[in-house]
Design a protein around this motif. Sequence first.
Motif, PDB file in Angstrom:
ATOM      1  N   ASP A 110      -9.658 -12.177   3.873  1.00 58.98           N
ATOM      2  CA  ASP A 110     -11.079 -12.375   4.162  1.00 58.98           C
ATOM      3  C   ASP A 110     -11.877 -11.074   4.137  1.00 58.98           C
ATOM      4  OD1 ASP A 110     -10.554 -15.046   4.436  1.00 58.98           O
ATOM      5  OD2 ASP A 110     -10.613 -15.059   6.631  1.00 58.98           O
ATOM      6  N   GLU A 111     -11.191  -9.945   3.884  1.00 59.13           N
ATOM      7  CA  GLU A 111     -11.885  -8.661   3.879  1.00 59.13           C
ATOM      8  C   GLU A 111     -12.397  -8.276   2.496  1.00 59.13           C
ATOM      9  OE1 GLU A 111     -13.225  -5.624   6.582  1.00 59.13           O
ATOM     10  OE2 GLU A 111     -12.683  -7.730   6.644  1.00 59.13           O
ATOM     11  N   LYS A 112     -12.162  -9.099   1.496  1.00 61.52           N
ATOM     12  CA  LYS A 112     -12.718  -8.836   0.165  1.00 61.52           C
ATOM     13  C   LYS A 112     -14.238  -8.684   0.245  1.00 61.52           C
ATOM     14  CE  LYS A 112      -9.187 -11.434  -2.399  1.00 61.52           C
ATOM     15  NZ  LYS A 112      -8.961 -12.516  -3.391  1.00 61.52           N
ATOM     16  N   TYR A 161      -3.420  -9.031  -0.575  1.00 65.51           N
ATOM     17  CA  TYR A 161      -4.236  -9.543   0.522  1.00 65.51           C
ATOM     18  C   TYR A 161      -3.366 -10.368   1.466  1.00 65.51           C
ATOM     19  CZ  TYR A 161      -8.447  -7.814  -1.681  1.00 65.51           C
ATOM     20  OH  TYR A 161      -9.416  -6.988  -2.213  1.00 65.51           O
ATOM     21  N   LEU A 162      -3.512 -10.098   2.740  1.00 68.19           N
ATOM     22  CA  LEU A 162      -2.612 -10.624   3.763  1.00 68.19           C
ATOM     23  C   LEU A 162      -3.176 -11.863   4.437  1.00 68.19           C
ATOM     24  CD1 LEU A 162      -1.895  -7.146   5.413  1.00 68.19           C
ATOM     25  CD2 LEU A 162      -0.455  -8.331   3.727  1.00 68.19           C
ATOM     26  N   LYS A 163      -2.280 -12.602   5.084  1.00 67.67           N
ATOM     27  CA  LYS A 163      -2.646 -13.777   5.856  1.00 67.67           C
ATOM     28  C   LYS A 163      -2.232 -13.597   7.314  1.00 67.67           C
ATOM     29  CE  LYS A 163      -2.012 -16.967   1.940  1.00 67.67           C
ATOM     30  NZ  LYS A 163      -3.432 -17.342   1.813  1.00 67.67           N
ATOM     31  N   LYS A 209      -2.091   9.884  -4.890  1.00 72.51           N
ATOM     32  CA  LYS A 209      -1.016  10.831  -4.602  1.00 72.51           C
ATOM     33  C   LYS A 209       0.320  10.151  -4.327  1.00 72.51           C
ATOM     34  CE  LYS A 209      -3.451  14.947  -2.976  1.00 72.51           C
ATOM     35  NZ  LYS A 209      -2.730  15.868  -3.886  1.00 72.51           N
ATOM     36  N   THR A 210       0.292   8.936  -3.796  1.00 72.70           N
ATOM     37  CA  THR A 210       1.523   8.301  -3.324  1.00 72.70           C
ATOM     38  C   THR A 210       1.904   7.042  -4.087  1.00 72.70           C
ATOM     39  OG1 THR A 210       0.354   6.919  -1.710  1.00 72.70           O
ATOM     40  CG2 THR A 210       1.038   9.137  -0.990  1.00 72.70           C
ATOM     41  N   ASN A 211       0.940   6.443  -4.797  1.00 73.81           N
ATOM     42  CA  ASN A 211       1.136   5.157  -5.471  1.00 73.81           C
ATOM     43  C   ASN A 211       1.486   4.042  -4.492  1.00 73.81           C
ATOM     44  OD1 ASN A 211       0.997   3.665  -7.890  1.00 73.81           O
ATOM     45  ND2 ASN A 211       3.229   3.646  -8.070  1.00 73.81           N
ATOM     46  N   ALA A 212       1.062   4.206  -3.236  1.00 72.73           N
ATOM     47  CA  ALA A 212       1.297   3.176  -2.223  1.00 72.73           C
ATOM     48  C   ALA A 212       0.413   1.961  -2.486  1.00 72.73           C
ATOM     49  CB  ALA A 212       1.004   3.745  -0.838  1.00 72.73           C
ATOM     50  N   LYS A 213       0.877   0.805  -2.033  1.00 76.68           N
ATOM     51  CA  LYS A 213       0.085  -0.412  -2.156  1.00 76.68           C
ATOM     52  C   LYS A 213      -0.950  -0.486  -1.029  1.00 76.68           C
ATOM     53  CE  LYS A 213       3.345  -3.485  -4.519  1.00 76.68           C
ATOM     54  NZ  LYS A 213       4.046  -4.787  -4.438  1.00 76.68           N
ATOM     55  N   ILE A 214      -2.162  -0.877  -1.387  1.00 75.59           N
ATOM     56  CA  ILE A 214      -3.225  -1.077  -0.408  1.00 75.59           C
ATOM     57  C   ILE A 214      -3.161  -2.520   0.084  1.00 75.59           C
ATOM     58  CG2 ILE A 214      -5.712  -1.060  -0.001  1.00 75.59           C
ATOM     59  CD1 ILE A 214      -5.915   0.909  -2.406  1.00 75.59           C
ATOM     60  N   LEU A 215      -3.060  -2.690   1.407  1.00 73.10           N
ATOM     61  CA  LEU A 215      -2.996  -4.020   2.014  1.00 73.10           C
ATOM     62  C   LEU A 215      -4.200  -4.243   2.919  1.00 73.10           C
ATOM     63  CD1 LEU A 215       0.760  -4.153   3.171  1.00 73.10           C
ATOM     64  CD2 LEU A 215      -0.188  -4.587   0.891  1.00 73.10           C
TER      65      LEU A 215
END
Length: 205
Positions: free
Chosen positions: A81-83, A108-110, A71-77
């Motif tokens: 290590d959560e892969k 993917y964040l650090k 609905k929003t085309n927002a990026k998933i962050l």
Amino acid sequence: MFLQKIVAGVYGVNCYILGDEQTKKCAVLDPGGSLDEIIDIVENNEFKVDYIILTHGHGDHIGAVKELKQKTNAKILAHEDEKFILNSSKNNLTHMMGGAFEIEADEYLKDGQIVKIGNLELKIIHTPGHTPGCICIKVDDVLFTGDTLFAGSIGRTDLPGGDYDTILDSLDKLSNLDDNLKVLPGHGPASKISVEKSKNPYMQK
């Protein structure tokens, strides 16, 4: 700073909508369900959702992620290590929740990374233990703790990727933050770092 909590989905996850009222940009943290309610709040406040941020990847926290992204085309962050959790329906527990699915984050964040939402700066704090890639998120005087730290308790560590000693190390990391920080957890009521340091038995070990 705009901040609104929704107790989302059948598992009662605290989903937070965090926005910058000047730029009308926002993020949705842990959309575990209640998609229509999330969308209503976003639209009623004329926000644009830039990010869907996951404190971790368990099924109760990600139930509405795919629909919200559509609905929003927002990026998933999520943390890098959560892969291990997000990419497996067994590890993210959705195979036990009536509809197995996996999720791939867009970024993917650090630990220590800053995510900007308009004029807001969100600091990512890696706090593994409940899952390998659990994060807390600090913005201004607020700390979103996901399932790492609850009022008077902590997230369980007997699920895939969980580790009790690791979560205690993460709690020690949080105990060094400002005592006045408001704690907004993934389930249950809000608290403060000072309260948890004085009353939460897991932060006194």
